[in-house]
Design an enzyme around this catalytic site. Structure first.
Site, short mmCIF file in Angstrom:
data_model
loop_
_atom_site.label_atom_id
_atom_site.label_comp_id
_atom_site.label_asym_id
_atom_site.label_seq_id
_atom_site.Cartn_x
_atom_site.Cartn_y
_atom_site.Cartn_z
N TYR A 158 0.85 -1.19 0.00
CA TYR A 158 0.00 0.00 0.00
C TYR A 158 0.89 1.24 0.00
O TYR A 158 2.04 1.19 0.46
CB TYR A 158 -0.90 0.01 1.25
CG TYR A 158 -2.02 -1.00 1.19
CD1 TYR A 158 -3.22 -0.70 0.54
CD2 TYR A 158 -1.89 -2.25 1.79
CE1 TYR A 158 -4.25 -1.62 0.49
CE2 TYR A 158 -2.92 -3.18 1.74
CZ TYR A 158 -4.10 -2.85 1.09
OH TYR A 158 -5.12 -3.77 1.04
N TYR A 192 -0.20 -10.56 -0.44
CA TYR A 192 0.96 -10.39 0.44
C TYR A 192 0.85 -11.31 1.65
O TYR A 192 -0.20 -11.88 1.94
CB TYR A 192 1.08 -8.93 0.89
CG TYR A 192 -0.22 -8.33 1.37
CD1 TYR A 192 -0.65 -8.51 2.68
CD2 TYR A 192 -1.03 -7.60 0.50
CE1 TYR A 192 -1.85 -7.97 3.09
CE2 TYR A 192 -2.23 -7.06 0.91
CZ TYR A 192 -2.63 -7.25 2.22
OH TYR A 192 -3.82 -6.72 2.63
N ARG A 213 -2.24 -13.85 1.67
CA ARG A 213 -3.58 -13.45 1.27
C ARG A 213 -3.60 -13.23 -0.25
O ARG A 213 -2.63 -12.74 -0.81
CB ARG A 213 -3.96 -12.11 1.92
CG ARG A 213 -4.00 -12.13 3.43
CD ARG A 213 -5.11 -11.22 3.90
NE ARG A 213 -6.38 -11.73 3.43
CZ ARG A 213 -7.47 -11.01 3.15
NH1 ARG A 213 -7.40 -9.69 3.24
NH2 ARG A 213 -8.57 -11.57 2.74
N HIS A 216 -6.46 -8.16 -3.63
CA HIS A 216 -7.83 -7.63 -3.54
C HIS A 216 -7.82 -6.11 -3.69
O HIS A 216 -6.77 -5.46 -3.55
CB HIS A 216 -8.48 -8.05 -2.23
CG HIS A 216 -7.69 -7.69 -1.01
ND1 HIS A 216 -6.67 -8.47 -0.53
CD2 HIS A 216 -7.77 -6.63 -0.16
CE1 HIS A 216 -6.15 -7.92 0.54
NE2 HIS A 216 -6.80 -6.80 0.78
N HIS A 218 -10.02 -2.61 -2.48
CA HIS A 218 -10.99 -2.10 -1.52
C HIS A 218 -11.94 -1.08 -2.16
O HIS A 218 -11.52 -0.28 -3.00
CB HIS A 218 -10.28 -1.39 -0.37
CG HIS A 218 -9.49 -2.31 0.50
ND1 HIS A 218 -10.04 -3.04 1.52
CD2 HIS A 218 -8.17 -2.63 0.50
CE1 HIS A 218 -9.10 -3.76 2.12
NE2 HIS A 218 -7.95 -3.52 1.51
#
Lengths: 301, 301
Positions: A158, A192, A213, A216, A218
């Protein structure tokens, strides 16, 4: 004198909790004691094993800091957060698109972009176009919908992790058009690993799990008079899509980028289509626990 | 793509734990996940409630210090320590008198006293005589048995709490006679409250519980060739005997001081008789968890 046995001790505990003033606390603790005791009996748990577990739980608690919540991470990898969310989603289905957790990486003042713009301000990587329509539960378009989107870059980071909060990247806000439609360019996000340097990481390794994970994206979608939708879309071709280490993937939220989508508003790059449905405001809350272990802070802090 | 539901998520977690190298860890974690998930489904646990619980567990972990183990205290007040000990005692019955935890108040260099002496070196209060016989499982006397005893005074304090470790009180060692018999004077001990200034104390108050343990007397009994016995006797007339907040009272270890015991070796004061049976050395361990929350340190530290 009551004779405590491996079964009567359970009733003795519940009897001693009988004066609990809060009826819900009483119900929850009674059930917890019954199930935890049944667990100990089923595996014939030894004092030595339980002391090891006590040491582990203590370590989990002491690994928590203002910016890290190891207990939610433990809850996540045991599928408990996902279960609590699924129990909640039983009613959420009535409310529109399934929700997911807001997480700590949401930022309120992301740039307002025009339909068709890219949210990749600094990062580069394989591009996709994401498009769809925002409607109410019955499929009636919501022309005033605001779509806020944020995600990792093509390397699984991020912007707040990558730039230390100095600049925004891989996030943007869009106003839907007169038919509630939206489309924008982005990069294909990467999944990640959860933090594996604490006691939960030790458990994950002891269990031979990858600890990752799937990728994805958001979303936070709102429209006047409608319930705010906090959710995330998962990429169906991610190698971890069937083995999310925190069990946060929900089938209705799995998508796939198609290389050959004639309906896509931008051609030449893969396209993901997803339509969001919003419930009426005040029709219920769908706050979720955990799922993305990086998302714990918004809940507990 | 697997469809996670409130039931299939449990199987998904267990499947992901399938590579666990240690078969016992695999078994224990599978059972834990099944029972914890069943609990969440039974009470329809909400995300808000689970976040409160996460906060509670974090607080429990962070209340632990080198001299305080709040997680064992939690385990104790939920009857979990008692259950794990009872499961273990299923086999211990074969080994002689039921065992209990050593605890942090045991001291190795307590004074060697003569049969009939009092262990009350400094404290005063209502006196009792404690007597009995140490035998093997078949009832054969063990003439070389060493009996080490320690307890709270008549106000519920151990000497290390009362004198800050400066002097010993309410403890002593005795050699059994040629028939394995012993007797000594002591004060009637008083029960006490578990530490209620942490998160477990908050739970105890929310549950309307008194948080107290009944009075008890610790024993460590040994004889060459026999299994060392660590145990405690509880006073049957204590107001908390049927509501021990940590469920540590075991019926076979409950005693009562009789004012009119013609067999008592000292007359004029109430008498407690208890016969101890020792198993053969190497016939099994009976280490116990918790029970006395003050006893947690010896286990975990």
């Amino acid at each position: 004198m009551r004779d405590l046995t491996i079964t009567s001790v359970t009733d003795a505990v519940i009897e001693q909790m009988g004066n609990t003033a809060d009826p819900r606390l009483k119900q929850v603790m009674e059930s917890l004691v019954r199930h935890m005791h049944a667990f100990a009996r089923d595996v014939n748990l030894t004092p030595e094993e339980w002391l090891k577990a006590i040491g582990f739980l203590t370590n989990v608690g002491q690994t928590c800091t203002p910016v890290r919540q190891e207990f939610i991470l433990l809850s996540d990898v045991l599928g408990f957060s996902a279960l609590v969310n699924l129990l909640h989603d039983k009613t959420a289905v009535e409310l529109g698109t399934e929700s997911s957790l807001l997480g700590p990486f949401y930022q309120q003042n992301a740039p307002l972009l025009s339909l068709g713009d890219t949210i990749a301000a600094h990062s580069t990587g394989p591009e996709v176009v994401l498009y769809g329509q925002v409607t109410d539960k019955a499929g009636v378009p919501l022309p005033n919908a605001l779509i806020q989107v944020w995600q990792t870059d093509s390397e699984g980071a991020y912007d707040v992790q990558k730039f230390d909060g100095a600049q925004m990247d891989m996030r943007g806000n869009f106003n839907a058009d007169a038919e509630g439609r939206f489309h924008f360019r982005t990069l294909k996000p990467l999944g990640y690993s959860i933090p594996l340097d604490g006691p939960v990481g030790n458990l994950i390794r002891a269990q031979g799990r990858h600890g990752c994970r799937p990728a994805h994206i958001h979303f936070l979608i709102s429209a006047p008079g409608y319930r705010e939708l906090v959710t995330a879309l998962y990429l169906g071709d991610d190698q971890y899509i069937d083995s999310d280490t925190v069990f946060g993937v929900s089938t209705p939220l799995v998508t796939l980028a198609r290389a050959d989508d004639p309906a896509a508003p931008i051609q030449g790059i893969p396209a993901i289509r997803y339509d969001f449905r919003l419930g009426i405001a005040g029709s219920g809350e769908t706050g979720r626990v955990g799922a993305d272990p990086a998302q714990i802070l918004a809940n507990v802090a």
